[in-house]
Structures are given as structure tokens and as C-alpha cells.
Design an enzyme around this catalytic site. Structure first.
Site, PDB file in Angstrom:
ATOM      1  N   THR A 234       2.135   2.498 -15.333  1.00 58.90           N
ATOM      2  CA  THR A 234       1.921   1.741 -16.594  1.00 58.90           C
ATOM      3  C   THR A 234       1.288   2.376 -17.649  1.00 58.90           C
ATOM      4  OG1 THR A 234       2.285  -0.365 -15.467  1.00 58.90           O
ATOM      5  CG2 THR A 234       0.883  -0.238 -17.528  1.00 58.90           C
TER       6      THR A 234
ATOM      7  N   ASP B  44       7.765   5.286 -11.834  1.00 61.52           N
ATOM      8  CA  ASP B  44       6.846   4.071 -11.706  1.00 61.52           C
ATOM      9  C   ASP B  44       6.374   4.126 -10.252  1.00 61.52           C
ATOM     10  OD1 ASP B  44       7.189   0.905 -12.412  1.00 61.52           O
ATOM     11  OD2 ASP B  44       6.834   1.076 -10.526  1.00 61.52           O
TER      12      ASP B  44
ATOM     13  N   SER C 186       6.480   2.532  -7.681  1.00 61.10           N
ATOM     14  CA  SER C 186       7.391   1.761  -6.809  1.00 61.10           C
ATOM     15  C   SER C 186       8.165   3.079  -6.003  1.00 61.10           C
ATOM     16  CB  SER C 186       8.175   0.706  -7.259  1.00 61.10           C
ATOM     17  OG  SER C 186       7.211  -0.248  -7.802  1.00 61.10           O
TER      18      SER C 186
ATOM     19  N   ASP D  59       0.803   0.099  -8.414  1.00 64.86           N
ATOM     20  CA  ASP D  59       1.425  -0.985  -7.451  1.00 64.86           C
ATOM     21  C   ASP D  59       1.124  -0.276  -5.920  1.00 64.86           C
ATOM     22  OD1 ASP D  59       2.212  -2.592  -9.264  1.00 64.86           O
ATOM     23  OD2 ASP D  59       4.104  -2.012  -9.583  1.00 64.86           O
TER      24      ASP D  59
ATOM     25  N   THR E 116      -4.316  -6.686  11.190  1.00 68.65           N
ATOM     26  CA  THR E 116      -4.183  -8.285  10.889  1.00 68.65           C
ATOM     27  C   THR E 116      -3.743  -8.589   9.475  1.00 68.65           C
ATOM     28  OG1 THR E 116      -5.649 -10.255  10.491  1.00 68.65           O
ATOM     29  CG2 THR E 116      -6.689  -8.079  10.149  1.00 68.65           C
TER      30      THR E 116
ATOM     31  N   CYS F 270      -4.920 -10.842   7.680  1.00 72.29           N
ATOM     32  CA  CYS F 270      -6.107 -11.060   6.979  1.00 72.29           C
ATOM     33  C   CYS F 270      -6.622 -10.078   6.140  1.00 72.29           C
ATOM     34  CB  CYS F 270      -7.032 -11.697   7.909  1.00 72.29           C
ATOM     35  SG  CYS F 270      -6.826 -13.209   8.833  1.00 72.29           S
TER      36      CYS F 270
HETATM   37  N1  ASP Z   1       4.670  -0.628 -11.735  1.00 71.47           N
HETATM   38  C1  ASP Z   1       3.607  -0.069 -12.337  1.00 71.47           C
HETATM   39  C2  ASP Z   1       3.613   1.170 -11.468  1.00 71.47           C
HETATM   40  O1  ASP Z   1       3.003   0.953 -10.308  1.00 71.47           O
HETATM   41  C3  ASP Z   1       2.359  -0.734 -12.398  1.00 71.47           C
HETATM   42  C4  ASP Z   1       1.093  -0.109 -12.923  1.00 71.47           C
HETATM   43  O2  ASP Z   1       1.204   1.059 -13.126  1.00 71.47           O
HETATM   44  O3  ASP Z   1       0.122  -0.579 -12.686  1.00 71.47           O
HETATM   45  O4  ASP Z   1       4.164   2.439 -11.508  1.00 71.47           O
END
Ligand code: ASP
Length: 339
Positions: free
Chosen positions: A14, A57, A59, A90, A275, A277
Site C-alpha cells: 500500500t 501486493d 498477498s 498483510d 495455539t 490464542c
Molecule cells: N494489501 C496490502 C499489502 O499487503 C496492504 C498493505 O500494504 O498494508 O501489500
């Protein structure tokens, strides 16, 4: 005092995104990023940058990405006093954990940071995060870096990377390190908590180039069926399973589930207990519902985060260790990931 040399590595996220015509956020170039923080040009450090060709990104981070990121650091290690990685939040905790294992005997700071709002927005948290991360990476005492480990800096706090998880999708204060205290807090002054800093005895970087992703996670929930666990156990080439259990490491006593897990262990698969938690640790044997796991040879993950457990398993399983050796090493702190 000589100005420290800092390498900023831009991977995407981001922090450097702009909106396209359809309103979707997409990464843009590092030069654009610098235009938003002209102050960086006058920073009391020699700052160079390295931008990944394909900005992602986070992800989309995979083992190949993690290894190339670690190689960028390894191949520039002698030239720089510290590294700041701009990365999506992320999966930042996963990357920080993986780097902590890939970069053995680190004695320089590797600080990951990012932001919840793109740098182009007026209210962005990215500007402060980048500036403070660089300032922390520059900090030296007796000509040695103050921070000598993989860290995450986000919204005033510096954390040990392999102790963190992303806990908020909306607050600027997006990370937590539930089982380990802060390394530093940035306010009007920078407070460093010396007693929490990691120190390697050997000052000779070993960069590892492999991660084994032949692993799976099973998160228990009331009603989980043994056929689900059976299906996971039949994944070809599977080498490791992480169980996300309840409380202090408890799982259903369903005999079928226990016997599937036992046959996995008998086949040579390493099974690790973490865990669900956020705070606290696995104590196999505290309840009957975890004693059965201990009996069949499930390894206790103590207070490791899931992110650290995944990274550590991928790291250990990429080596020529036996099941017994991996199981043993999983219980020992290799990079400060376990209390
Ligand atoms: N979707 C973005 C990523 O992880 C969110 C971020 O940058 O905070 O690349």
C-alpha cells in the site's frame, strides 16, 4: 562520525500504491515514492534504493519472493550498515519471520515497514513509518548497529519481526508482538529497550537459499471432521503439518483424528502444535486433550506465532535434517522466536 549507509528495498504494498481509473490500488515506482518524501534526500545517511522489478501486493509473496529478498540483503550486506524494506503489511510478519531464519548470524538491522494508507494521501502513515525506520536503522553505539535483527517498525513501535502478527486491518497501529516486549518506542525521543535486543555471537552472515513449502496448517474448530484431516494427511510430498489448537495446545480427543495424526508422524511428517490464542503458549500435557498429542509425538510450538512457526518449518524442512532433528530444533529458539 561517518554517515551510515542504508539500503531501502522497495517490494510494493500500500505504501507506494496509487489508484487506477477503476479505483483499484496498484503499486507504483520507487522514484515516485521519493517525490513524496523529499526530506529523504537530506537525511544524515547515505541512502540507496533497490526496487523489485515486479512490485507486489504482499498477498502475492511466495517462497521465491522471500528468497530473492533475502538474497538482495545478502549480496549487499558488506556495503550497507542497515536495511529498510518497504513491504505490504498483510504478510509482513511472515516475511520478517522468514528473513530471520534465512539470514543467520545477522549483526545489522533489517527493518520492515509499510503503511495502511498510500504515501500519496495527506493523512498517510507511510511517511513517518519510513523516516523512523531509517532513523532506527542508522542508530549505532560504539560503531556497531543498535539493532542487529529482523524487525518490524509500525506506528511508533519497533518489534522483533518473528514475534509479530498483523492484528488490525484499519488502525495505523496494525501490529502486535503479544509474547515479546518492544525493542524500541519512538516518541519525542527514541527509547531503546536494550534488555530485549537480540545479539548473535558470531559476526559472519550465512544466507540460506531454500525454503520448503510442502507443509499445511490445520486449524481446529468445534465440528471439524476427521475426513478433513485425512485429506490433508494424503497431500503428496507433505513434510510438515502445523496444528492450530485451542488454548494451551488442546485438540479434540476423537480417536480417529488422533490416529490419523499418529500415522502422519509414523510416516515421517513433522507435526507441530501452535495455539490459536494470541497470548500465551502451548503446554502439552496440561490437559488430557493435549497429553494425547504429546504421546503420539506432536511437537510443542511453545509461544511461537503461526507466522514464525510456518517460516521455521519451511526453513528446517529445506535442510537435510531427520524428522527427529527437525522436531528438536522446532522447540529451541534459533532467532529469538521462542521465549
Ligand atoms: N494489501 C496490502 C499489502 O499487503 C496492504 C498493505 O500494504 O498494508 O501489500
Amino acid at each position: 562520525m561517518k554517515k551510515p549507509n542504508i539500503l531501502i528495498i522497495y517490494t510494493g504494498g500500500t505504501i507506494g500504491m496509487i489508484k487506477n481509473d477503476k479505483g483499484t490500488l496498484l503499486p507504483f515506482t520507487f522514484e515516485n515514492l521519493l517525490n513524496y518524501i523529499p526530506l529523504l534526500k537530506n537525511f544524515p545517511a547515505n541512502i540507496d534504493s533497490h526496487s523489485f522489478e515486479v512490485l507486489i501486493d504482499s498477498s502475492d509473496a511466495d517462497t521465491e519472493f522471500l528468497i530473492s529478498l533475502s538474497q538482495v540483503i545478502a549480496s549487499n550486506y558488506e556495503k550497507y550498515d542497515g536495511f529498510v524494506i518497504l513491504h505490504g503489511s498483510d504478510t509482513m510478519a511472515y516475511t520478517a519471520s522468514a528473513l530471520s531464519f534465512l539470514l543467520e548470524n545477522l549483526t545489522k538491522p533489517v527493518i520492515l515497514t509499510g503503511s495502511q494508507l498510500p504515501i500519496g494521501l495527506l493523512r498517510t502513515d507511510g511517511r513517518e513509518n519510513i523516516i523512523a525506520a531509517i532513523e532506527l536503522a542508522c542508530m549505532q553505539r560504539d560503531n556497531k548497529p543498535v539493532f542487529q535483527e529482523v524487525c518490524i517498525y509500525f506506528e511508533d513501535n519497533l518489534y522483533r519481526g518473528n514475534r509479530t502478527n498483523k492484528f488490525s486491518a484499519e488502525n495505523f497501529d496494525a501490529f502486535r508482538s503479544p509474547n515479546y516486549p518492544l525493542l524500541a518506542h519512538v516518541g519525542t525521543e527514541i527509547k531503546v529497550f536494550d534488555e530485549n535486543l537480540y545479539r548473535n555471537k558470531i559476526d559472519f552472515l550465512i544466507a540460506h537459499n531454500e525454503l520448503c513449502n510442502e507443509i499445511a496448517i490445520i486449524k481446529f474448530f468445534p465440528g471439524i471432521q476427521s475426513k478433513t484431516i485425512k485429506a490433508v494427511s494424503k497431500i503428496p510430498e507433505l513434510k510438515g503439518i502445523i496444528l492450530e489448537t485451542y488454548g494451551s495446545g488442546n485438540a479434540p480427543t476423537n480417536l480417529e483424528i488422533v490416529s490419523i495424526l499418529k500415522s502422519c508422524i509414523d510416516k515421517g511428517i513433522v507435526v507441530l502444535n501452535i495455539t490459536q490464542c494470541t497470548v500465551g503458549r502451548v503446554q502439552q500435557g496440561k490437559y488430557a486433550t493435549s497429553a494425547q498429542l504429546k504421546e503420539i509425538g506432536v511437537v510443542s510450538g511453545n509461544d511461537m506465532t503461526t507466522e514464525a512457526a510456518i517460516a521455521k518449518m519451511m526453513f528446517l524442512l529445506s535442510k537435510e535434517f531427520s524428522q527427529k532433528e527437525v522436531s528438536k530444533l522446532l522447540t529451541i529458539s534459533l532467532r529469538g522466536e521462542i521465549s
